[in-house]
Design an enzyme around this catalytic site. Structure first.
Site, PDB file in Angstrom:
ATOM      1  N   SER A   1       0.659  -1.337   0.006  1.00 60.34           N
ATOM      2  CA  SER A   1       0.016  -0.009   0.063  1.00 60.34           C
ATOM      3  C   SER A   1       0.734   1.253   0.007  1.00 60.34           C
ATOM      4  O   SER A   1       1.949   1.214   0.425  1.00 60.34           O
ATOM      5  CB  SER A   1      -0.768   0.005   1.449  1.00 60.34           C
ATOM      6  OG  SER A   1      -1.367   1.220   1.569  1.00 60.34           O
TER       7      SER A   1
ATOM      8  N   LYS B   1       2.201  -3.938   6.429  1.00 60.54           N
ATOM      9  CA  LYS B   1       2.301  -3.976   4.996  1.00 60.54           C
ATOM     10  C   LYS B   1       3.979  -3.598   5.165  1.00 60.54           C
ATOM     11  O   LYS B   1       4.701  -4.267   4.132  1.00 60.54           O
ATOM     12  CB  LYS B   1       1.656  -2.609   4.311  1.00 60.54           C
ATOM     13  CG  LYS B   1       0.364  -2.950   4.351  1.00 60.54           C
ATOM     14  CD  LYS B   1      -0.080  -3.975   3.379  1.00 60.54           C
ATOM     15  CE  LYS B   1      -1.497  -4.598   3.511  1.00 60.54           C
ATOM     16  NZ  LYS B   1      -1.650  -5.930   2.635  1.00 60.54           N
TER      17      LYS B   1
ATOM     18  N   TYR C   1      -1.849  -1.140  11.117  1.00 61.32           N
ATOM     19  CA  TYR C   1      -1.916  -1.658   9.649  1.00 61.32           C
ATOM     20  C   TYR C   1      -0.922  -1.475   8.786  1.00 61.32           C
ATOM     21  O   TYR C   1      -0.322  -2.301   7.992  1.00 61.32           O
ATOM     22  CB  TYR C   1      -3.411  -0.980   9.129  1.00 61.32           C
ATOM     23  CG  TYR C   1      -3.461  -1.198   7.339  1.00 61.32           C
ATOM     24  CD1 TYR C   1      -3.804  -2.491   7.035  1.00 61.32           C
ATOM     25  CD2 TYR C   1      -3.198  -0.224   6.698  1.00 61.32           C
ATOM     26  CE1 TYR C   1      -3.662  -2.735   5.557  1.00 61.32           C
ATOM     27  CE2 TYR C   1      -3.307  -0.377   5.310  1.00 61.32           C
ATOM     28  CZ  TYR C   1      -3.488  -1.777   4.733  1.00 61.32           C
ATOM     29  OH  TYR C   1      -3.634  -1.938   3.248  1.00 61.32           O
TER      30      TYR C   1
END
Ligand code: NAD
Ligand code: UD1
Length: 336
Positions: free
Chosen positions: A124, A152, A148
């Protein structure tokens, strides 16, 4: 030989499966259905005329994954499976680390055991953190501001180490910007659980009357109209980026981060106005304070994707919004 698609019943996974089936690829989907439903499988078949093999598996379950690799001749993996809500990741960080990081390590171990070393990973633009200036380039420093984003970044770093340890791995880490839109058939699209966190599903639910009003998070940013600017990309263009990445893996040695965006920025108010026009519906909104963790402007330098994959986005904002509206208005309650 088959492609293994983890998280293939989800939003981006299902659109990618459609594009791969159109090329007559053999697909095996594994998903634990934590954020999707098998109802999408019939829709995929309706669009493509092809059926797809689905196995309910949690990627944290090493034994079950092993069985999948034993029973199917897998040549490469596209790894979408993961939890993706930033706000929720602040509340239940351990679930995010367990699911996204441990689950990914388990998957990579099972891949290595079965000598499957071709991978496309869903990363992302969140890995660019808060301190870079757009257009964002793959060579810029990475950082994370929430669990989050950390997951990643951690998985990317694990993949860099893995590729360094064994040169047989070919890995494309696709750094998505803001995926929106839906398949042009209106049969599949984004189907968030509960109240959406992201702008487009929220606006779509206001337009269809499921939510009363949009809250615009800040109009005092240093942008042309004061609202946040993002690089929205049509989910079908993003899906086609995965097709190109899979085709390019034989030319990629090691682990290659690749931005998947359009290179253009659009503000919140531009989105609201375009949506109003496309849907013919009113989109009432309030300006409220900035959302913690948001930055003014995020858009990609997409030249690596163009040079390395021969990919560039071709669907414009009008198509993204028209397709979002078709999906939302034909399926006001998602797949149910
Ligand atoms: P999604 O929630 O629609 O799809 C993810 C799928 O993974 C779901 O079907 C879910 O049930 C499945 N899943 C989750 N944990 C699993 C597990 N442990 N085992 C098996 N299946 C599991 O999300 P999406 O928008 O399609 O995103 C796909 C990937 O792309 C995610 O990794 C996400 O973090 C990443 N990503 C998404 C966006 C976005 O805005 N949608 C942006 C950047 C990156
Ligand atoms: C969010 C995530 C990011 C993730 C990205 C794509 C946060 C803090 N960041 O980013 O990690 O990579 O999605 O999945 O959640 N907006 C409103 N009202 C709303 C919703 C959004 O005004 O109800 C604004 C936001 O302030 C932003 C823009 O709309 O300016 C886009 O928001 P969103 O869709 O949540 O995406 P990102 O902020 O880019």
């Amino acid at each position: 030989m088959s492609l293994l698609i983890t998280g293939g019943t989800g939003y981006i996974g299902s659109h990618t499966v459609v594009e791969l089936l159109k090329l007559n690829k053999d697909i095996v989907i594994v998903d634990n259905l934590s954020n999707s439903s098998t109802l999408v499988l019939d829709r995929i078949t309706k669009i493509t005329g092809n059926s797809v093999k689905f196995i309910k598996v949690d990627i944290c379950d090493e034994h079950a994954l092993n069985t999948v690799f034993e029973q199917n001749d897998i040549e490469a993996v596209v790894h979408f499976a993961g939890l993706k809500a930033v706000g929720e990741s602040n509340e239940i960080p351990l679930d995010y680390y367990q699911n996204n990081v441990s689950g990914s390590v388990t998957l990579f171990k099972v891949m290595a055991k079965h000598n499957v070393k071709k991978l496309v990973f869903s990363s992302s633009a969140t890995v660019y953190g808060e301190n870079n200036t757009s257009p964002l380039k793959e060579t810029m420093a990475t950082s994370a501001t929430n669990p989050y984003g950390q997951t990643k970044l951690m998985v990317e770093n694990i993949l860099f180490d893995l590729a360094k340890s064994d040169e047989q791995w070919s890995i494309a880490c696709l750094r998505y910007f803001n995926p929106i839109g839906a398949h042009e058939s209106g049969l599949i699209g984004e189907n968030p659980n509960g109240i959406p966190n992201n702008l487009l599903p929220y606006v779509a639910q206001v337009a269809v009357g499921r939510l009363p009003k949009l809250q615009v998070f800040g109009d005092d940013y240093d942008t042309p109209d004061g609202t946040g600017v993002r690089d929205y990309i049509h989910v079908v263009d993003l899906a086609l980026g995965h097709v190109k990445a899979l085709e390019s893996l034989s030319r990629i040695s090691g682990c290659q981060p690749i931005n998947i965006g359009t290179g253009n920025g659009t503000s919140v108010l531009e989105i609201v106005n375009s949506f109003k026009e496309a849907s013919g519906q009113d989109i009432p909104y309030n300006i409220v304070p900035r959302r913690a963790g948001d930055i003014a402007t995020v858009y990609a330098d997409a030249s690596v994707a163009n040079d390395l994959l021969g990919w560039q986005a071709s669907r414009d904002l009008n198509a993204m919004i028209a397709d979002t509206w078709r999906w939302q208005s034909q399926n006001p309650n998602g797949f149910e």
